[in-house]
Design an enzyme around this catalytic site. Structure first.
Site, mmCIF file in Angstrom:
data_model
loop_
_atom_site.group_PDB
_atom_site.id
_atom_site.type_symbol
_atom_site.label_atom_id
_atom_site.label_comp_id
_atom_site.label_asym_id
_atom_site.label_seq_id
_atom_site.Cartn_x
_atom_site.Cartn_y
_atom_site.Cartn_z
ATOM 1 N N SER A 1 -73.194 -52.249 2.919
ATOM 2 C CA SER A 1 -74.044 -52.611 1.772
ATOM 3 C C SER A 1 -73.127 -52.966 0.616
ATOM 4 O O SER A 1 -71.961 -52.531 0.591
ATOM 5 C CB SER A 1 -74.897 -51.395 1.380
ATOM 6 N N TYR B 1 -76.534 -42.391 -0.487
ATOM 7 C CA TYR B 1 -76.439 -43.737 0.109
ATOM 8 C C TYR B 1 -75.091 -44.377 -0.229
ATOM 9 O O TYR B 1 -74.403 -44.911 0.653
ATOM 10 C CB TYR B 1 -77.596 -44.579 -0.424
#
Ligand code: NAD
Length: 253
Positions: free
Chosen positions: A135, A148
């Site tokens: 990401s 995350y």
């Protein structure tokens, strides 16, 4: 083998690999009938074999068994895509400890367990491709996403390490770092982001999500899938250990 492929980016990757002629193992949760129609559709549309593994990416034993099942079904795992991922948005002081554990397990440790189980077969075949969906949050942070961001930075480090270990074995190891891709994962975090920041839905979309992307457009799952297909090609055999951004310019700033 594409983990987390009953939805979103993973499903697009599984379909794109099947379109290239690969037999695929899809994995992930969902309603049984829906998963069966996704699986059957891949077989009929692309003329390959497709198998569904319900393995839970929080469970190392199930991940190891999933790789063994894939080997039994198709003779080996040539391409492993570590894609399963979940999100949770909260201030650090309110972040539930069990959410931290779950996100680290699914978004980071599952990739370790899958690689650990798949690498011996790739080494024996002297060919393999390992691609993880990281990401933009493997490179930069956003507030309220401690687990995350930590997991995705971890994926980037794991990618580099395993790439070095496998460089002389015909196995490349890379991660793709998309910006915001319009999938259920993004849609589902809008309410919590509205609450955490006191914003409306439109403000979250325009001032939080797309604010980060200079192109002012979401990445599509199909674009990520096309990048995965390229990384599996011979033309990409010198690309290894790379964290490849696909984020509309987000991390250039
Ligand atoms: P999604 O919610 O559409 O799909 C997630 C998939 O993971 C589903 O198939 C789900 O069933 C599966 N999954 C969830 N928990 C699981 C578990 N415990 N075991 C097995 N499977 C499980 O999400 P998405 O947006 O397609 O995200 C896919 C990956 O892409 C994730 O790693 C995510 O972090 C990453 N990513 C997404 C975006 C984005 O904007 N959507 C951006 C960058 C990176």
């Amino acid at each position: 083998m594409v983990t987390g492929s009953t939805s979103g980016i993973g499903l697009a990757i599984a379909r794109a690999l099947a379109a290239e002629g690969a037999n695929v193992v899809i994995n992930g949760f969902g309603e049984a009938g829906e998963i069966e129609s996704l699986r059957a559709d891949i077989e009929t549309r692309f003329g390959v074999r497709a198998h569904h593994s319900p393995a839970d990416m929080t469970r190392p034993d199930q991940i190891t068994a999933m790789i063994a099942e894939a080997r039994d079904a198709f003779g080996g795992v040539d391409i492993l895509v570590n894609n399963a991922g979940v999100q949770f948005v909260a201030r650090i002081e309110d972040f539930p400890a069990e959410k931290w554990d779950q996100i680290i397990a699914i978004n980071l440790s599952a990739a370790f367990h899958a690689m650990r189980a798949a690498v011996p077969g790739m080494k024996a075949a002297a060919w393999g491709r390992i691609i993880s969906t990281a990401s933009a949050h493997s490179l930069v942070a956003s507030p309220f996403k401690s687990a995350y961001v930590a997991a995705k930075h971890g994926i980037a480090g794991l990618t580099k390490t395993v790439a070095l270990e496998l460089a002389a074995h015909g196995v490349t190891v890379n991660c793709i770092s998309p910006g915001y891709v319009w999938t259920p994962l993004v849609e589902n975090q809008i309410p919590a982001t509205m609450a955490a920041r006191g914003f409306t839905r439109d403000q979250v979309i325009n001032d939080v999500l797309l604010a980060a992307q200079p192109t002012k457009q979401f990445v599509t799952p199909e674009e990520v899938a096309a990048f995965v297909v390229y990384l599996t090609s011979d033309a990409a055999k010198q690309i290894t250990g790379a964290n490849l951004s696909m984020d509309g310019g987000w991390t250039a700033a």
